[in-house]
Design a protein around this motif. Structure first.
Motif, PDB file in Angstrom:
ATOM      1  N   GLU A  60       0.828  -1.203   0.000  1.00 10.77           N
ATOM      2  CA  GLU A  60       0.000   0.000   0.000  1.00 10.77           C
ATOM      3  C   GLU A  60       0.869   1.264   0.000  1.00 10.77           C
ATOM      4  O   GLU A  60       2.036   1.226   0.397  1.00 10.77           O
ATOM      5  N   VAL A  61       0.291   2.325  -0.491  1.00 10.38           N
ATOM      6  CA  VAL A  61       0.998   3.603  -0.571  1.00 10.38           C
ATOM      7  C   VAL A  61       1.484   3.998   0.828  1.00 10.38           C
ATOM      8  O   VAL A  61       0.728   3.912   1.795  1.00 10.38           O
ATOM      9  N   GLY A  62       2.738   4.364   0.917  1.00 11.14           N
ATOM     10  CA  GLY A  62       3.327   4.740   2.209  1.00 11.14           C
ATOM     11  C   GLY A  62       4.164   3.635   2.823  1.00 11.14           C
ATOM     12  O   GLY A  62       4.982   3.886   3.704  1.00 11.14           O
ATOM     13  N   GLN A  63       3.973   2.399   2.358  1.00 12.33           N
ATOM     14  CA  GLN A  63       4.736   1.265   2.895  1.00 12.33           C
ATOM     15  C   GLN A  63       6.228   1.400   2.544  1.00 12.33           C
ATOM     16  O   GLN A  63       6.581   1.926   1.498  1.00 12.33           O
ATOM     17  N   LYS A  64       7.092   0.939   3.459  1.00 13.66           N
ATOM     18  CA  LYS A  64       8.532   1.043   3.234  1.00 13.66           C
ATOM     19  C   LYS A  64       9.074  -0.228   2.587  1.00 13.66           C
ATOM     20  O   LYS A  64       8.706  -1.343   2.987  1.00 13.66           O
ATOM     21  N   ILE A  65       9.967  -0.065   1.630  1.00 13.22           N
ATOM     22  CA  ILE A  65      10.605  -1.175   0.933  1.00 13.22           C
ATOM     23  C   ILE A  65      12.113  -1.020   1.131  1.00 13.22           C
ATOM     24  O   ILE A  65      12.667   0.044   0.866  1.00 13.22           O
ATOM     25  N   ALA A  66      12.766  -2.093   1.602  1.00 15.60           N
ATOM     26  CA  ALA A  66      14.221  -2.051   1.797  1.00 15.60           C
ATOM     27  C   ALA A  66      14.906  -2.656   0.577  1.00 15.60           C
ATOM     28  O   ALA A  66      14.703  -3.829   0.260  1.00 15.60           O
ATOM     29  N   LEU A  67      15.686  -1.844  -0.117  1.00 14.13           N
ATOM     30  CA  LEU A  67      16.365  -2.305  -1.328  1.00 14.13           C
ATOM     31  C   LEU A  67      17.833  -2.594  -1.031  1.00 14.13           C
ATOM     32  O   LEU A  67      18.510  -1.810  -0.360  1.00 14.13           O
ATOM     33  N   LEU A  68      18.309  -3.725  -1.534  1.00 12.07           N
ATOM     34  CA  LEU A  68      19.707  -4.125  -1.360  1.00 12.07           C
ATOM     35  C   LEU A  68      20.451  -3.748  -2.647  1.00 12.07           C
ATOM     36  O   LEU A  68      20.189  -4.316  -3.706  1.00 12.07           O
ATOM     37  N   PRO A  69      21.373  -2.791  -2.583  1.00  7.55           N
ATOM     38  CA  PRO A  69      22.043  -2.338  -3.809  1.00  7.55           C
ATOM     39  C   PRO A  69      22.875  -3.456  -4.442  1.00  7.55           C
ATOM     40  O   PRO A  69      23.425  -4.301  -3.731  1.00  7.55           O
ATOM     41  N   SER A  70      22.995  -3.434  -5.761  1.00  8.09           N
ATOM     42  CA  SER A  70      23.920  -4.352  -6.443  1.00  8.09           C
ATOM     43  C   SER A  70      25.355  -3.857  -6.269  1.00  8.09           C
ATOM     44  O   SER A  70      26.288  -4.644  -6.274  1.00  8.09           O
TER      45      SER A  70
END
Lengths: 233, 233
Positions: free
Chosen positions: B190-200
């Protein structure tokens, strides 16, 4: 009391953000208009799926379709009794279609100011005005030189940078802190020599630096801070 | 009087910077040693052509060959009567070869501190400790979400970022200011949710930001400034 002006984003075919023309869009615009502290100012639709199409006719056709969707959205919102004061759209590759579209009040062409190696193929009428100046740090063998410009000073997601000067030099590889150059047959460089690189993507390259060095007639005139750098949250 | 300590770079097989073992190398070291204000401290050889080789045996073999060249360089320089106090080499992918090499006094492993999606394949013994936190800004249709992390906050030259959390989400495309996510069958965001991205690639991603947010046991403990960012000249 502080009233915040709001543009509602229309999905004009890029399928990324925004709401397609329809009842949900009208509802969202009404919601903004009814909210205290928010003022409905108009619509925004970015045709990013058109701006890089190299074939001019195809680019024009896709941009036209996007503008028809934006216009459709406007009609729906106006029929609902709301006033569309601002209609914002367009990118550097489509300024000539969107900029002439009836009702468009703002064209979001940003890259045209300095352009880059990729946009030069789409809009040759704009002359590139941004280079990254790098310094030769090694000439290990004939035909090869290494400079101090790497991925921390020039981006590569749209391709390797071109060499604006001197002639007969191309970028073969970009490492983190180094560019490996290939030299044509009789070209020789020396350590300390300056190489002007033309970025393939100016937006993300500018974002790596803290200031522009503004040059006029080969002289530094002033420096401009890059204030939005790092303001990504 | 200020005496500047100098390491002379040896080309150990990467063919980028440095001088291969031989008479020219010895001459350069002597030049440093004879210069007023410069103090010859030793040699540096970076085996960057080995650090990302995914096959462990191949990586070991290439790194070993590089260290043999560095050792050869050392012998030549010592035979010329110079003292090699510092012998610097190694990267995160080859710390286990280079770190055990006789005479090596410094291992230039930097990425191991936080590692990234690419190094995770080479050195699974180091656990990734760096993510870019992004926010869902649009859920246009089933199976698709858009976040506010783009190429201005996470780099892509080593591939797209992975999603550290939540599960069932992958990055499909990185635009300048947006990441387009693909959601597995029944995953909903949902809008506002946090996503943790692992950089390449952690190095060039860190370079886009002005500070680290240090988190321990899910709480922010402190912030560390990224002081070298933009210091590319």
């Amino acid at each position: 009391p502080f009233d915040l002006g709001v543009l509602v984003e229309v999905d004009v075919g890029m399928e990324r953000c925004g709401v397609p023309p329809g009842e949900a869009l009208v509802e969202l615009c009404r919601f903004v208009d009814d909210s205290s502290s928010l003022v409905f100012r108009g619509l925004m639709g970015y045709e990013g799926h058109a701006v890089f199409l190299e074939d001019r006719e195809e680019r024009k056709a896709v941009a036209t379709k996007a503008m028809e969707r934006l216009q459709e959205a406007r009609h729906l919102v106006e029929e609902a009794g709301l006033e569309v004061e601002i209609m914002s759209a367009g990118g550097t590759g489509t300024y000539d279609v969107t900029g002439q579209w009836p009702g468009v009040t703002e064209v979001q062409a940003g890259s045209y100011v300095v352009t880059d190696a990729r946009y030069r193929r789409v809009c040759p009428e704009f002359r590139p005005a941004l280079t990254v100046l790098s310094t030769v740090i090694s000439c290990p063998r004939k035909g090869v030189a290494v400079t101090d410009a790497g991925l921390k000073s020039i981006t590569s997601e749209f391709g390797l940078p071109e060499v604006a000067a001197p002639e007969g030099v191309t970028v073969k590889h970009l490492a983190e802190e180094h560019a490996i150059l290939t030299l044509d047959g009789d070209v020789e460089l020396e350590v300390g020599q300056k190489i002007a690189l033309l970025p393939s993507h100016s937006c993300t390259t500018i974002n790596l630096h803290s200031e522009f060095v503004v040059v006029e007639h080969s002289r530094e005139r002033t420096r401009w801070p890059i204030e939005a750098r790092g303001k990504v949250r």
